[in-house]
Design an enzyme around this catalytic site. Structure first.
Site, PDB file in Angstrom:
ATOM      1  N   ARG A 115       7.776   9.518  33.145  1.00 50.02           N
ATOM      2  CA  ARG A 115       7.944  10.880  33.675  1.00 50.02           C
ATOM      3  C   ARG A 115       8.419  10.898  35.118  1.00 50.02           C
ATOM      4  O   ARG A 115       8.234  11.871  35.837  1.00 50.02           O
ATOM      5  CB  ARG A 115       6.654  11.700  33.521  1.00 50.02           C
ATOM      6  CG  ARG A 115       6.230  11.896  32.057  1.00 50.02           C
ATOM      7  CD  ARG A 115       5.075  12.868  31.947  1.00 50.02           C
ATOM      8  NE  ARG A 115       4.713  13.072  30.550  1.00 50.02           N
ATOM      9  CZ  ARG A 115       3.795  12.364  29.906  1.00 50.02           C
ATOM     10  NH1 ARG A 115       3.141  11.388  30.550  1.00 50.02           N
ATOM     11  NH2 ARG A 115       3.518  12.603  28.636  1.00 50.02           N
ATOM     12  N   LYS A 137      20.862  16.050  40.215  1.00 46.02           N
ATOM     13  CA  LYS A 137      21.195  16.349  38.825  1.00 46.02           C
ATOM     14  C   LYS A 137      21.424  15.044  38.084  1.00 46.02           C
ATOM     15  O   LYS A 137      22.186  14.184  38.537  1.00 46.02           O
ATOM     16  CB  LYS A 137      22.464  17.196  38.738  1.00 46.02           C
ATOM     17  CG  LYS A 137      22.247  18.680  38.671  1.00 46.02           C
ATOM     18  CD  LYS A 137      23.571  19.346  38.330  1.00 46.02           C
ATOM     19  CE  LYS A 137      23.432  20.845  38.223  1.00 46.02           C
ATOM     20  NZ  LYS A 137      24.727  21.475  37.874  1.00 46.02           N
ATOM     21  N   GLU A 179      36.650  17.558  43.934  1.00 44.52           N
ATOM     22  CA  GLU A 179      35.328  18.046  44.341  1.00 44.52           C
ATOM     23  C   GLU A 179      35.286  18.369  45.826  1.00 44.52           C
ATOM     24  O   GLU A 179      34.584  19.281  46.255  1.00 44.52           O
ATOM     25  CB  GLU A 179      34.253  17.026  43.977  1.00 44.52           C
ATOM     26  CG  GLU A 179      34.021  16.842  42.484  1.00 44.52           C
ATOM     27  CD  GLU A 179      33.293  18.015  41.833  1.00 44.52           C
ATOM     28  OE1 GLU A 179      32.875  18.947  42.566  1.00 44.52           O
ATOM     29  OE2 GLU A 179      33.140  17.998  40.600  1.00 44.52           O
ATOM     30  N   LYS A 221      27.229  20.345  49.719  1.00 42.83           N
ATOM     31  CA  LYS A 221      26.326  20.172  48.583  1.00 42.83           C
ATOM     32  C   LYS A 221      24.875  20.063  49.043  1.00 42.83           C
ATOM     33  O   LYS A 221      23.971  20.636  48.431  1.00 42.83           O
ATOM     34  CB  LYS A 221      26.709  18.940  47.769  1.00 42.83           C
ATOM     35  CG  LYS A 221      25.865  18.809  46.499  1.00 42.83           C
ATOM     36  CD  LYS A 221      26.515  17.993  45.427  1.00 42.83           C
ATOM     37  CE  LYS A 221      25.737  18.142  44.128  1.00 42.83           C
ATOM     38  NZ  LYS A 221      26.298  17.314  43.032  1.00 42.83           N
ATOM     39  N   GLU A 231      19.074  24.981  40.251  1.00 36.57           N
ATOM     40  CA  GLU A 231      20.176  25.819  39.810  1.00 36.57           C
ATOM     41  C   GLU A 231      19.712  27.166  39.256  1.00 36.57           C
ATOM     42  O   GLU A 231      20.189  27.643  38.235  1.00 36.57           O
ATOM     43  CB  GLU A 231      20.999  25.074  38.746  1.00 36.57           C
ATOM     44  CG  GLU A 231      22.417  25.589  38.596  1.00 36.57           C
ATOM     45  CD  GLU A 231      23.242  24.707  37.684  1.00 36.57           C
ATOM     46  OE1 GLU A 231      24.159  24.057  38.213  1.00 36.57           O
ATOM     47  OE2 GLU A 231      22.990  24.672  36.475  1.00 36.57           O
ATOM     48  N   ARG A 235      22.820  27.445  43.527  1.00 38.16           N
ATOM     49  CA  ARG A 235      23.429  26.163  43.175  1.00 38.16           C
ATOM     50  C   ARG A 235      24.543  26.311  42.148  1.00 38.16           C
ATOM     51  O   ARG A 235      25.408  25.444  42.034  1.00 38.16           O
ATOM     52  CB  ARG A 235      22.364  25.184  42.673  1.00 38.16           C
ATOM     53  CG  ARG A 235      22.931  23.787  42.430  1.00 38.16           C
ATOM     54  CD  ARG A 235      21.853  22.755  42.230  1.00 38.16           C
ATOM     55  NE  ARG A 235      22.441  21.449  41.979  1.00 38.16           N
ATOM     56  CZ  ARG A 235      21.797  20.302  42.076  1.00 38.16           C
ATOM     57  NH1 ARG A 235      20.529  20.292  42.438  1.00 38.16           N
ATOM     58  NH2 ARG A 235      22.391  19.149  41.823  1.00 38.16           N
ATOM     59  N   ASN A 239      29.318  24.717  40.565  1.00 45.24           N
ATOM     60  CA  ASN A 239      29.996  24.567  39.282  1.00 45.24           C
ATOM     61  C   ASN A 239      31.363  25.246  39.268  1.00 45.24           C
ATOM     62  O   ASN A 239      31.955  25.423  38.191  1.00 45.24           O
ATOM     63  CB  ASN A 239      29.130  25.151  38.158  1.00 45.24           C
ATOM     64  CG  ASN A 239      27.950  24.258  37.836  1.00 45.24           C
ATOM     65  OD1 ASN A 239      28.091  23.045  37.744  1.00 45.24           O
ATOM     66  ND2 ASN A 239      26.783  24.859  37.680  1.00 45.24           N
ATOM     67  N   HIS A 242      34.048  24.181  36.849  1.00 41.11           N
ATOM     68  CA  HIS A 242      33.457  23.241  35.899  1.00 41.11           C
ATOM     69  C   HIS A 242      33.329  23.794  34.480  1.00 41.11           C
ATOM     70  O   HIS A 242      33.285  23.016  33.527  1.00 41.11           O
ATOM     71  CB  HIS A 242      32.088  22.780  36.400  1.00 41.11           C
ATOM     72  CG  HIS A 242      32.163  21.770  37.502  1.00 41.11           C
ATOM     73  ND1 HIS A 242      32.805  22.020  38.690  1.00 41.11           N
ATOM     74  CD2 HIS A 242      31.689  20.506  37.595  1.00 41.11           C
ATOM     75  CE1 HIS A 242      32.718  20.954  39.468  1.00 41.11           C
ATOM     76  NE2 HIS A 242      32.056  20.019  38.827  1.00 41.11           N
ATOM     77  N   HIS A 246      34.738  21.267  32.078  1.00 42.86           N
ATOM     78  CA  HIS A 246      33.909  20.574  31.082  1.00 42.86           C
ATOM     79  C   HIS A 246      34.446  20.797  29.677  1.00 42.86           C
ATOM     80  O   HIS A 246      34.372  19.905  28.820  1.00 42.86           O
ATOM     81  CB  HIS A 246      32.467  21.046  31.173  1.00 42.86           C
ATOM     82  CG  HIS A 246      31.697  20.447  32.305  1.00 42.86           C
ATOM     83  ND1 HIS A 246      30.459  20.911  32.704  1.00 42.86           N
ATOM     84  CD2 HIS A 246      31.974  19.417  33.128  1.00 42.86           C
ATOM     85  CE1 HIS A 246      30.025  20.197  33.721  1.00 42.86           C
ATOM     86  NE2 HIS A 246      30.926  19.286  33.993  1.00 42.86           N
ATOM     87  N   HIS A 258      37.213  13.373  35.356  1.00 40.67           N
ATOM     88  CA  HIS A 258      36.452  14.588  35.645  1.00 40.67           C
ATOM     89  C   HIS A 258      37.143  15.433  36.711  1.00 40.67           C
ATOM     90  O   HIS A 258      37.270  16.657  36.573  1.00 40.67           O
ATOM     91  CB  HIS A 258      35.043  14.203  36.102  1.00 40.67           C
ATOM     92  CG  HIS A 258      34.217  15.359  36.558  1.00 40.67           C
ATOM     93  ND1 HIS A 258      33.715  16.316  35.696  1.00 40.67           N
ATOM     94  CD2 HIS A 258      33.804  15.728  37.803  1.00 40.67           C
ATOM     95  CE1 HIS A 258      33.029  17.217  36.381  1.00 40.67           C
ATOM     96  NE2 HIS A 258      33.073  16.884  37.659  1.00 40.67           N
TER      97      HIS A 258
END
Length: 354
Positions: A115, A137, A179, A221, A231, A235, A239, A242, A246, A258
């Site tokens: 965990r 992330k 980015e 960032k 997020e 946040r 994206n 994205h 994506h 990417h």
């Protein structure tokens, strides 16, 4: 050396040769370390492993596939097995040495073992330095989409060794610029000015503004994630580009870089905002100018709208059947666009199709 603090929780170090100092940032009480690296970065992975062993840490290096092939449940399960076989406890550490796919994978494995065990990230690509390794992330891909399985797990430290950037193929370096340019559009217009000043120099690791561009993108960032780790609101602006990006990666089975997909995705978002009456045409044009000036793509093939739309509806920002996009009202003024009409969507797609 430059250091960017992420909310006071951990530091991002930007310095030539800093990958040799992993043992200095793993923390006290660490007895074991798993160093995860792609096949292509074996020499650096071995170097980091040896530096940990020199400090008396039992370090184990493991090679994973390159690019998105690393981000699978099968690879993650193999790493969990190694952690179990070597008796890793919560006081031990995982180290990710590689591009964004490896830092995503290493972070996810660290987040889920017992965990949560510490992770130190050593990004080796421009994309990894300014995006994937910063912010906590983590995730892996499934057949249904990218990063649909993941967790928020901030690293203990991030070491951006800029010496490594000179080994990157030019196409990979340029893809990482997407980015950086994204950070310019959503928060920091100085980035856009620096790129416009000398676009060719921006494509080189030894360019006069390289370090400043990296630092500014990381600072954007860091500021956003320190205010909104999980997020819930702010946040989401990270994206930008994205959702469509994506979708491109998904329909192309992750064969496209990417950054290239995000570049096209930003143009789609800009065209969508324009179609919705939110964004002025001159700002849309500036997207194409900034991206094409460094060699990034801004167009996409026609005839694939149905599969792209299906992929976008699996995006994490989608709520029920309502598509949600991050768009701009102006440079450095990101907003959400919820439920655009089908006509607006197809108008945006047509504007970038060829």
């Amino acid at each position: 050396m430059s250091v960017v603090s992420v909310g006071g929780d951990y530091d991002v170090v930007i310095e030539a040769g800093c990958s040799a100092r992993v043992a200095d940032v793993v923390g006290d009480g660490v007895q074991r370390a798993l160093v995860v690296h792609p096949d292509s970065m074996r020499p650096l992975g071995d170097k980091v492993t040896e530096s940990l062993r020199d400090k008396g840490i039992d370090a184990y290096a493991v090679s994973v596939p390159d690019a998105e092939d690393a981000k699978t449940a099968v690879v993650a399960a193999d790493l969990w097995a190694l952690l179990g076989q070597h008796g890793f406890t919560r006081s031990d550490v995982v180290v990710g040495v590689g591009g964004g796919t490896v830092t995503d994978l290493a972070g996810f494995v660290a987040a889920t073992w017992l965990r949560g065990v510490p992770v130190v990230q050593v990004p080796t690509t421009l994309l990894g330095m300014v995006d994937a390794a910063v912010g906590g992330k983590t995730g892996i891909n499934t057949a249904e989409g990218k990063n649909l399985v993941g967790s928020f797990h901030p690293p203990r430290a991030v070491l951006c060794d800029v010496d490594v950037l000179s080994t990157l193929p030019r196409a990979d370096y340029v893809a990482g610029l997407a980015e950086i340019i994204k950070a310019g559009f959503i928060v920091d217009p100085v980035i856009l000015d620096l790129v416009a000043e000398d676009p060719e120099a921006a494509t080189r690791p030894d360019g006069p503004h390289t370090l400043e561009l990296i630092e500014r993108a990381i600072a954007v960032k860091a500021e956003v994630v320190s205010q909104d780790l999980k997020e819930s609101s702010l946040r989401e602006i990270l994206n930008y580009g994205h959702t469509f990006g994506h979708a491109i990666e998904h329909v192309e089975h992750y064969r496209r870089r990417h950054g290239e997909a995000v570049s096209i995705g930003m143009v789609f978002a800009a065209e969508l905002a324009c179609a919705a009456g939110v964004l002025a045409r001159d700002v849309v044009d500036r997207h194409r100018e900034a991206l094409t000036s460094v060699g990034l793509p801004t167009a996409y093939e026609s005839g694939r709208w149905a599969e792209l739309e299906t992929a976008m509806r699996r995006d994490k920002k989608t709520r029920g059947s309502l598509l949600r996009f991050v768009v701009l009202e102006d440079i450095a003024r990101p907003v959400r666009l919820e439920g655009p009409t089908e006509d607006q969507l197809t108008t945006a797609y047509a504007a970038l199709s060829h």
